[in-house]
Design a protein around this motif. Structure first.
Motif, short mmCIF file in Angstrom:
data_model
loop_
_atom_site.label_atom_id
_atom_site.label_comp_id
_atom_site.label_asym_id
_atom_site.label_seq_id
_atom_site.Cartn_x
_atom_site.Cartn_y
_atom_site.Cartn_z
N ALA A 115 -17.50 15.03 21.95
CA ALA A 115 -18.23 15.84 21.18
C ALA A 115 -20.48 14.85 21.04
N PRO A 116 -20.72 14.43 21.53
CA PRO A 116 -21.71 14.06 21.57
C PRO A 116 -22.43 14.97 23.20
N LEU A 117 -21.97 14.52 23.62
CA LEU A 117 -22.57 15.69 24.45
C LEU A 117 -22.03 17.18 24.52
N THR A 118 -21.17 17.75 23.61
CA THR A 118 -21.49 19.28 23.14
C THR A 118 -22.29 19.46 22.11
N ILE A 119 -22.31 18.82 21.09
CA ILE A 119 -23.79 18.45 19.87
C ILE A 119 -24.80 18.13 20.58
N ARG A 120 -25.29 17.81 22.18
CA ARG A 120 -26.60 17.84 22.27
C ARG A 120 -27.11 19.42 23.19
N SER A 121 -26.88 19.92 23.66
CA SER A 121 -26.12 20.37 24.34
C SER A 121 -26.14 22.02 23.52
N ALA A 122 -26.06 21.94 22.23
CA ALA A 122 -25.84 23.10 21.55
C ALA A 122 -27.41 23.21 20.85
N ILE A 123 -27.82 22.02 20.15
CA ILE A 123 -29.51 21.89 20.17
C ILE A 123 -30.31 22.14 21.36
N VAL A 124 -30.35 22.49 22.14
CA VAL A 124 -31.37 21.87 23.49
C VAL A 124 -32.38 23.02 23.34
N PRO A 125 -31.73 24.34 22.66
CA PRO A 125 -32.35 25.39 22.40
C PRO A 125 -33.18 25.45 21.27
N ALA A 126 -33.06 24.36 19.94
CA ALA A 126 -33.98 24.65 19.13
C ALA A 126 -34.74 22.91 19.20
N ALA A 127 -34.43 22.51 19.48
CA ALA A 127 -35.51 21.47 20.18
C ALA A 127 -36.27 21.80 20.95
N ASN A 128 -35.82 22.52 22.20
CA ASN A 128 -36.75 22.72 22.97
C ASN A 128 -38.02 23.50 21.90
N PHE A 129 -37.79 24.70 21.29
CA PHE A 129 -38.80 25.24 20.62
C PHE A 129 -39.68 25.00 19.26
N GLY A 130 -38.72 23.41 19.15
CA GLY A 130 -39.53 22.50 18.13
C GLY A 130 -40.61 21.96 18.60
N SER A 131 -40.34 21.42 19.95
CA SER A 131 -41.00 21.05 20.19
C SER A 131 -42.14 21.50 21.03
N PHE A 132 -42.23 22.55 21.32
CA PHE A 132 -42.67 23.44 21.94
C PHE A 132 -43.96 24.27 20.49
N ILE A 133 -43.60 24.55 19.22
CA ILE A 133 -44.35 24.95 18.49
C ILE A 133 -44.82 24.17 17.58
#
Length: 233
Positions: A115-133
């Motif tokens: 589960a934690p890996l699934t959650i982490r993979s799911a939020i990668v796009p949002a985390a990358n965008f958040g880090s960028f903007i």
């Protein structure tokens, strides 16, 4: 004019976070270097150990490949590729085998839909965008004195929070992978009990880098919240 234009006492939080990360990085490098000199009695290289662990877990669709760099090892669930660095792929040391087993732990997590890996993979796009903007929004917001500036800052902080969330979710993923690695290495007999002590130290030191990263991100978030509150006052 607000105090942060002159002196920002909250910057001490950034310094503390940086120091924590530097200490953790130095610890993992020195620990790996120490146990990278200890050859495993089985004589298996990191790549060979990875193949054996994956096959023992019934995983045959993960590719083990060599990548350049030092401790750049990682598992990519998108293409099921386990990449081992120069110091791990062809090395038969206790440290190399431990790191390879850790990455196999991620592959097994993926296979079992941990589960934690699934959650982490799911939020990668949002985390990358958040880090960028996040930082552009925050910096621009501090230069705008109107309510628009406060809005931009709050949106930036919210975006940065996604990065913090990613760091926090990463912790159980990494600790679980290390625990799996040690257990599997013992059960398969790839490493003996004495060798496992060294592996635990290497993986324990590596885990500290993730704890340090999460702590640093949290401190940075706290700083931003303090600055935002100071601006509103």
């Amino acid at each position: 004019m607000p105090y942060y234009y002159y002196f920002d006492p909250t910057y001490i939080l950034v310094i503390i976070g940086a120091v924590i990360c530097l200490i953790a990085s130095a610890k993992v490098k020195s620990t790996f270097k120490k146990f990278n000199k200890v050859r495993s009695m089985s004589g298996m290289t990191g790549a060979q150990a990875a193949e054996r662990i994956l096959h023992a877990a019934g995983i045959y669709d993960v590719t083990v490949q060599h990548i350049s760099g030092n401790l750049t090892d990682h598992y990519d669930p998108r293409n099921k590729t386990l990449s081992l660095s120069d110091s791990v792929y062809g090395s038969a040391s206790v440290a190399a085998v431990g790191v390879a087993a850790h990455e196999c732990g991620h592959a097994i997590q993926h296979q079992q839909s941990y589960a934690p890996l699934t959650i982490r993979s799911a939020i990668v796009p949002a985390a990358n965008f958040g880090s960028f903007i996040s930082w552009p929004l925050i910096v621009i917001g501090f230069f705008i004195t109107s309510s628009t500036g406060s809005l931009l800052i709050n949106i930036g902080i919210l975006c940065f929070s996604l990065t913090v969330l990613f760091q926090i979710v990463t912790l159980p993923v990494e600790f679980n992978a290390s625990n799996r690695a040690v257990r599997i290495l013992g059960e398969t007999g790839i490493l003996g009990e004495e060798e496992l002590r060294g592996t635990r130290k290497v993986l324990g030191a590596a885990a500290l880098t993730y704890v340090a990263g999460a702590a640093s991100a949290i401190l940075q978030l706290v700083r931003l919240l303090i600055l935002s509150g100071g601006r509103d006052d």
